[in-house]
Scaffold this motif. Sequence first.
Motif, PDB file in Angstrom:
ATOM      1  N   THR A  83       0.840  -1.197   0.000  1.00  0.00           N
ATOM      2  CA  THR A  83       0.000   0.000   0.000  1.00  0.00           C
ATOM      3  C   THR A  83       0.880   1.255   0.000  1.00  0.00           C
ATOM      4  OG1 THR A  83      -0.106  -0.040   2.414  1.00  0.00           O
ATOM      5  CG2 THR A  83      -1.878  -1.147   1.216  1.00  0.00           C
ATOM      6  N   PRO A  84       0.438   2.328  -0.661  1.00  0.00           N
ATOM      7  CA  PRO A  84       1.233   3.562  -0.695  1.00  0.00           C
ATOM      8  C   PRO A  84       1.567   4.054   0.718  1.00  0.00           C
ATOM      9  CG  PRO A  84      -0.551   3.668  -2.286  1.00  0.00           C
ATOM     10  CD  PRO A  84      -0.792   2.426  -1.473  1.00  0.00           C
ATOM     11  N   GLY A  85       2.823   4.361   0.939  1.00  0.00           N
ATOM     12  CA  GLY A  85       3.253   4.884   2.236  1.00  0.00           C
ATOM     13  C   GLY A  85       3.596   3.828   3.259  1.00  0.00           C
ATOM     14  N   ALA A  86       3.373   2.549   2.946  1.00  0.00           N
ATOM     15  CA  ALA A  86       3.620   1.506   3.937  1.00  0.00           C
ATOM     16  C   ALA A  86       5.100   1.399   4.305  1.00  0.00           C
ATOM     17  CB  ALA A  86       3.116   0.160   3.417  1.00  0.00           C
ATOM     18  N   LEU A  87       5.972   1.765   3.366  1.00  0.00           N
ATOM     19  CA  LEU A  87       7.408   1.678   3.621  1.00  0.00           C
ATOM     20  C   LEU A  87       8.052   3.047   3.827  1.00  0.00           C
ATOM     21  CD1 LEU A  87       8.223  -1.048   0.930  1.00  0.00           C
ATOM     22  CD2 LEU A  87       8.204  -1.355   3.417  1.00  0.00           C
ATOM     23  N   ALA A  88       7.219   4.057   4.032  1.00  0.00           N
ATOM     24  CA  ALA A  88       7.731   5.428   4.188  1.00  0.00           C
ATOM     25  C   ALA A  88       8.585   5.595   5.439  1.00  0.00           C
ATOM     26  CB  ALA A  88       6.578   6.424   4.211  1.00  0.00           C
ATOM     27  N   SER A  89       8.442   4.695   6.399  1.00  0.00           N
ATOM     28  CA  SER A  89       9.255   4.806   7.612  1.00  0.00           C
ATOM     29  C   SER A  89      10.738   4.668   7.294  1.00  0.00           C
ATOM     30  CB  SER A  89       8.844   3.739   8.627  1.00  0.00           C
ATOM     31  OG  SER A  89       9.083   2.432   8.120  1.00  0.00           O
ATOM     32  N   TYR A  90      11.051   3.993   6.186  1.00  0.00           N
ATOM     33  CA  TYR A  90      12.461   3.874   5.786  1.00  0.00           C
ATOM     34  C   TYR A  90      13.040   5.245   5.454  1.00  0.00           C
ATOM     35  CZ  TYR A  90      16.511   2.768   2.840  1.00  0.00           C
ATOM     36  OH  TYR A  90      17.763   2.716   2.278  1.00  0.00           O
ATOM     37  N   ASP A  91      12.314   6.033   4.663  1.00  0.00           N
ATOM     38  CA  ASP A  91      12.772   7.383   4.345  1.00  0.00           C
ATOM     39  C   ASP A  91      12.951   8.208   5.616  1.00  0.00           C
ATOM     40  OD1 ASP A  91      11.541   6.289   1.889  1.00  0.00           O
ATOM     41  OD2 ASP A  91      12.021   8.256   1.067  1.00  0.00           O
ATOM     42  N   GLU A  92      12.009   8.072   6.533  1.00  0.00           N
ATOM     43  CA  GLU A  92      12.089   8.824   7.784  1.00  0.00           C
ATOM     44  C   GLU A  92      13.317   8.408   8.597  1.00  0.00           C
ATOM     45  OE1 GLU A  92       8.382   7.980   9.606  1.00  0.00           O
ATOM     46  OE2 GLU A  92       7.189   8.919   8.006  1.00  0.00           O
ATOM     47  N   SER A  93      13.600   7.102   8.603  1.00  0.00           N
ATOM     48  CA  SER A  93      14.765   6.610   9.343  1.00  0.00           C
ATOM     49  C   SER A  93      16.064   7.116   8.736  1.00  0.00           C
ATOM     50  CB  SER A  93      14.762   5.074   9.360  1.00  0.00           C
ATOM     51  OG  SER A  93      13.648   4.575  10.061  1.00  0.00           O
ATOM     52  N   VAL A  94      16.139   7.117   7.409  1.00  0.00           N
ATOM     53  CA  VAL A  94      17.345   7.618   6.749  1.00  0.00           C
ATOM     54  C   VAL A  94      17.529   9.106   7.035  1.00  0.00           C
ATOM     55  CG1 VAL A  94      18.417   8.078   4.500  1.00  0.00           C
ATOM     56  CG2 VAL A  94      17.361   5.847   4.949  1.00  0.00           C
ATOM     57  N   ARG A  95      16.428   9.865   6.980  1.00  0.00           N
ATOM     58  CA  ARG A  95      16.528  11.305   7.259  1.00  0.00           C
ATOM     59  C   ARG A  95      16.976  11.575   8.689  1.00  0.00           C
ATOM     60  NH1 ARG A  95      11.940  11.742   3.806  1.00  0.00           N
ATOM     61  NH2 ARG A  95      10.531  11.484   5.579  1.00  0.00           N
ATOM     62  N   SER A  96      16.708  10.670   9.601  1.00  0.00           N
ATOM     63  CA  SER A  96      17.107  10.849  11.006  1.00  0.00           C
ATOM     64  C   SER A  96      18.484  10.260  11.298  1.00  0.00           C
ATOM     65  CB  SER A  96      16.072  10.179  11.924  1.00  0.00           C
ATOM     66  OG  SER A  96      14.791  10.733  11.741  1.00  0.00           O
ATOM     67  N   SER A  97      19.104   9.652  10.306  1.00  0.00           N
ATOM     68  CA  SER A  97      20.348   8.923  10.531  1.00  0.00           C
ATOM     69  C   SER A  97      21.570   9.776  10.240  1.00  0.00           C
ATOM     70  CB  SER A  97      20.390   7.679   9.635  1.00  0.00           C
ATOM     71  OG  SER A  97      20.612   8.060   8.273  1.00  0.00           O
TER      72      SER A  97
END
Length: 533
Positions: free
Chosen positions: A360-374
């Motif tokens: 589903t759209p956005g289901a893996l968006a947490s990956y982008d968020e994790s990279v941005r916080s890394s």
Amino acid sequence: MLIVGAGPAGLACAIRLGQLLEESPEMAERLGEVPVAVLEKGKGVGAHLVSGAVVNPRGLRRLFRGHGLRIEDIPSYGAVDHEGVYYLTPSSALRIPTPPTMRNDGNFVASLSQLSRWLAEQAEAGGAAILPETAAQKLLVTGARTVGVRTGDKGRGKDGEPLANFEPGSDVTAKVTVLAEGTQGHLTGVALDQFGLAGENPQVWALGVKEVWKVAKPLDRVIHTMGWPLRGGRKYREFGGSFIYPMGDDMLTIGMVVGLDYRDVEVSVHDLLQELKTHRFVRRLLKDGERIGWGAKTIPEGGFVALPRRLNAPGLLLTGDAAGFVNVPALKGIHYAIESGRLAAEAAFAALQPGRTPWTPGALASYDESVRSSFIHKDLEQVRNMRQAFAHGFLMGGAMAGAMTVTFGKFPPTNMHTEPDAAQDLIRTKRSARYPAPDGKLTFDKLSSVYLSGNKTRDDAPNHIRVRTDVAEEIGRLWERMCPAQVYEVAEDGGESTVEVTPSNCVQCGAITAKGGRLTPPEGGSGPEYTLT
């Protein structure tokens, strides 16, 4: 879970998934007998991997924290105890202060090929299935979601006809597909276009050519050079330098890296490396030595401004060099690959929990968020404009890079843009006249280097290189000089020039994709068989 590419990003992803599945036996049972599969197009893990490599251990420490492994357990040639940066002229080597971005305290020297084979052992111990000699040929998409990949056929002849040993490719489906193809990944390029993931700026590349030498006297420090044999003038756009790293008491590795936005048709990174070795400063390090390894690979250099606008699509994640996670002024990317692989595993695992669907759209968006916080995002943002600064020439670029360093990337206040490597206007000088003739002892030709790579590509394999053969002569000459493996040769007939292609020489470095052609997946198991690179 399907992972395409058994480099540091893909293997870190597989290792972290194994850790998470060990902690969640219910999930492991639900995912079936093969919860994690890793496709590797080379003959074996590490066969296509080339890097310097001085490794920042940060990503490895985070990957194995709490799992009984220490940095001391990882195969390496020891910590960096001493280092020096030198500015070369044709007759001298001036030691200069080490730029802050290039300091290597706490890092260690390794062979990426060896390191990845060790990582593969850890991944398999955690339950991952690694499938070598398996090229991912096509991204399988249903609607707007990725459902896996199609692998390439084996045993076809030069014209595509099935031979006696023909094996058709197969569809490998998965709930989440992680692209960890490394530099110039074929499916990554498809995904960026198909899902609209590409960033505002195009990716740009460098080509690195390296050798491994057995030497009589051990090297006691890490060395980087800049200046000669590259030209510093703005009109040439020659950005790069060399590295010389110790590999224990009896080996060292030496390499030359040059940005592929150079303009002179006569530039050859392989031959620049041969020229570098004739400098008295370098020659003495190789005295009484023997060349025992050689390799070539492209490196993504666009940095922060060329990152994809998104790192995920329904059922799909981008990691490592495939995403462009390389810090050019620091000459580092391996620890970013490992960290991004770890974060991708955690995002995928979360999306596979009961009641959730990774398609589903956005289901893996947490990956982008994790990279941005890394630390990946923070590090790359601080050096976001440094590569582009050197388009103004060495002196101006160095001054701008200094200002960027002291302001932690806040100068200039906006992002500078990248230009496609193939978009540069070409010039032609007599640069190649100064390349040294190969003597078989210190300097070597391209074909002997390809042989040393262990290249086993069949002469009758289908051509995996897509180029026009009727291009203007200057384009043909550019490809001829650029390629470190002597794949392209300009032939003249009655005043007309064509490009003859020898795909069996190809070591799959990817440079042609940056300069007007396209490298597609070859037959699985073909190409080089690197062991020390």
